[in-house]
Motif scaffolding. Structure first.
Motif, PDB file in Angstrom:
ATOM      1  N   PRO A 201       0.143  -2.665   2.312  1.00 51.34           N
ATOM      2  CA  PRO A 201       0.908  -3.570   3.187  1.00 51.34           C
ATOM      3  C   PRO A 201       0.628  -3.020   4.672  1.00 51.34           C
ATOM      4  O   PRO A 201       1.344  -3.754   5.441  1.00 51.34           O
ATOM      5  N   SER A 202      -0.352  -2.185   5.027  1.00 54.29           N
ATOM      6  CA  SER A 202      -0.680  -2.044   6.219  1.00 54.29           C
ATOM      7  C   SER A 202      -2.226  -1.925   6.106  1.00 54.29           C
ATOM      8  O   SER A 202      -2.757  -1.698   5.449  1.00 54.29           O
TER       9      SER A 202
ATOM     10  N   LEU B  77       8.432   1.452 -16.461  1.00 55.87           N
ATOM     11  CA  LEU B  77       8.061   0.335 -15.469  1.00 55.87           C
ATOM     12  C   LEU B  77       8.493   0.614 -14.066  1.00 55.87           C
ATOM     13  O   LEU B  77       9.615   1.052 -13.761  1.00 55.87           O
ATOM     14  N   CYS B  78       7.428   0.541 -13.201  1.00 60.60           N
ATOM     15  CA  CYS B  78       7.799   0.790 -11.681  1.00 60.60           C
ATOM     16  C   CYS B  78       7.622  -0.564 -11.140  1.00 60.60           C
ATOM     17  O   CYS B  78       6.493  -1.271 -11.234  1.00 60.60           O
ATOM     18  N   VAL B  79       8.790  -1.253 -10.484  1.00 60.75           N
ATOM     19  CA  VAL B  79       8.646  -2.502  -9.803  1.00 60.75           C
ATOM     20  C   VAL B  79       8.884  -2.338  -8.458  1.00 60.75           C
ATOM     21  O   VAL B  79       9.527  -1.451  -7.719  1.00 60.75           O
ATOM     22  N   PHE B  80       8.242  -3.165  -7.780  1.00 61.25           N
ATOM     23  CA  PHE B  80       8.139  -3.068  -6.241  1.00 61.25           C
ATOM     24  C   PHE B  80       8.133  -4.536  -5.557  1.00 61.25           C
ATOM     25  O   PHE B  80       7.854  -5.780  -6.105  1.00 61.25           O
ATOM     26  N   ALA B  81       8.692  -4.497  -4.308  1.00 62.72           N
ATOM     27  CA  ALA B  81       8.875  -5.713  -3.436  1.00 62.72           C
ATOM     28  C   ALA B  81       8.454  -5.495  -2.022  1.00 62.72           C
ATOM     29  O   ALA B  81       8.785  -4.231  -1.504  1.00 62.72           O
TER      30      ALA B  81
ATOM     31  N   TYR C 239      10.502   0.833   6.449  1.00 65.89           N
ATOM     32  CA  TYR C 239       9.639   0.896   5.016  1.00 65.89           C
ATOM     33  C   TYR C 239       8.965  -0.200   4.847  1.00 65.89           C
ATOM     34  O   TYR C 239       9.624  -1.361   5.267  1.00 65.89           O
ATOM     35  N   TYR C 240       8.059  -0.314   4.147  1.00 64.98           N
ATOM     36  CA  TYR C 240       7.409  -1.715   3.728  1.00 64.98           C
ATOM     37  C   TYR C 240       7.460  -2.274   2.475  1.00 64.98           C
ATOM     38  O   TYR C 240       7.460  -3.345   2.231  1.00 64.98           O
ATOM     39  N   LEU C 241       7.917  -1.198   1.667  1.00 62.52           N
ATOM     40  CA  LEU C 241       8.093  -1.470   0.077  1.00 62.52           C
ATOM     41  C   LEU C 241       9.414  -1.030  -0.211  1.00 62.52           C
ATOM     42  O   LEU C 241       9.699  -0.002   0.048  1.00 62.52           O
TER      43      LEU C 241
ATOM     44  N   TYR D  65       1.722   3.658   5.015  1.00 56.46           N
ATOM     45  CA  TYR D  65       3.217   2.825   4.667  1.00 56.46           C
ATOM     46  C   TYR D  65       4.017   3.701   4.267  1.00 56.46           C
ATOM     47  O   TYR D  65       3.905   4.745   3.452  1.00 56.46           O
ATOM     48  N   ARG D  66       5.367   3.365   4.248  1.00 57.47           N
ATOM     49  CA  ARG D  66       6.592   4.024   3.898  1.00 57.47           C
ATOM     50  C   ARG D  66       7.233   3.058   2.788  1.00 57.47           C
ATOM     51  O   ARG D  66       7.097   2.027   2.636  1.00 57.47           O
ATOM     52  N   ILE D  67       7.841   3.776   1.924  1.00 56.95           N
ATOM     53  CA  ILE D  67       8.652   3.127   0.871  1.00 56.95           C
ATOM     54  C   ILE D  67      10.058   3.499   0.787  1.00 56.95           C
ATOM     55  O   ILE D  67      10.178   4.775   1.079  1.00 56.95           O
ATOM     56  N   SER D  68      10.973   2.727   0.451  1.00 61.06           N
ATOM     57  CA  SER D  68      12.497   2.874   0.080  1.00 61.06           C
ATOM     58  C   SER D  68      12.632   3.208  -1.299  1.00 61.06           C
ATOM     59  O   SER D  68      12.334   2.210  -2.172  1.00 61.06           O
TER      60      SER D  68
END
Length: 291
Positions: free
Chosen positions: A245-246, A197-201, A208-210, A251-254
């Motif tokens: 998100p853009s 499972l990969c979860v994101f917010a 970062y965007y997510l 976009y960038r994620i953390s």
């Protein structure tokens, strides 16, 4: 024993310790499958890659990827990290800003921008498809999602070579504070032939965007510090739902803070719908391996 050039890098990071570690054997000619698997088991890193001369005139170099347990057809951080190592070693140079990696997944282009510590490399990932969109109360997901306040998008199973379940969490604080049920994640992975499972917010952070967490259920149970492949499937899912998100597809994620890392991955969905996953890398160990 033959001595071969060997490096270890931190991928999706601008400093040691922030990203996802990778070992690279740059001169792998003469190593058979058993030897490569043994080296990958010995390094005990998430993946070890092995460089070969390209067999195709279009390719810059050949690549095989092994986890400690098995060969992996494609993975994001090994592809991006190996490209950085190949460039630093002078094995290949970009043509029109591109390298081409030849591997089990075929010929994959990598876009190179900048130089030195500011250099970024992004791999065009294999096309991912929506395998399944889960309905409300799907019994396979009840335990793994228990206690998570979900966002607007429904959970989905994406297949991009590796299969990942994706779920949106309503806010970043809930995502970062979540405590995964590893038994439930392992059962989900085994039942659906997925990684887990990969979860994101979504985030209001200026960098970062997510925020993303990737919980691997099989064959081992662990939280991935920085997964280019998981994030590529996520980008494809968001694009399919018109939920990037853009506006320009970049976009960038953390990822990784919850396990002591601080990776930043850059994603780009281009005008053709192709997903590029990449970022920086830094070399931490440089030397030789005798095997």
């Amino acid at each position: 024993m033959t001595t071969r050039r060997y490096v270890q890098l931190d991928v999706f990071a601008d400093r040691p310790g922030a990203g996802n570690p990778l070992a690279v054997v740059l001169d792998a000619v003469g190593l058979d499958d058993a030897a490569m698997q043994a080296i990958a088991r010995w390094t005990r890193l998430p993946e070890t890659t092995f460089g070969f001369p390209a067999t195709s005139a279009e390719a810059s170099y050949g690549l095989r990827i092994f986890s400690p347990r098995r060969e992996v057809p494609f993975a994001g951080h090994p592809s991006v990290g190996t490209a950085h190592a190949v460039l630093d070693a002078g094995i290949a140079a970009p043509r029109d800003g591109l390298l081409v990696q030849e591997g089990v997944a075929g010929l994959l282009p990598l876009r190179v921008e900048g130089s030195g510590m500011a250099r970024t490399v992004a791999v065009r990932t294999p096309r991912a498809r929506v395998a399944e969109i889960a309905g409300d109360g799907d019994p396979r997901l009840v335990d793994v999602l228990r206690g998570l306040p979900l966002g607007d998008l429904p959970p989905a199973l994406m297949d991009g070579g590796r299969r990942w379940w994706l779920a949106e969490v309503a806010d970043e604080a809930a995502l970062r504070g979540a405590d995964p049920d590893w038994n439930a994640i392992a059962a989900l992975a085994e039942r659906t032939a997925s990684m887990g499972l990969c979860v994101f917010a979504r985030s209001d952070d200026p960098v970062y965007y997510l925020a993303v967490r990737a919980w691997v259920g099989a064959p081992a149970q662990f939280e991935d510090a920085a997964s280019g492949a998981a994030n590529a499937t996520l980008a494809a899912w968001l694009a399919s739902q018109d939920a990037l998100p853009s506006a320009d597809g970049f976009y960038r994620i953390s990822q990784g803070r919850e396990v002591g890392h601080d990776a930043i991955i850059e994603l780009q969905v281009d005008d053709e719908g192709e997903v590029w996953s990449g970022g920086r890398a830094c070399t931490v160990v440089k030397g030789q391996i005798a095997w």
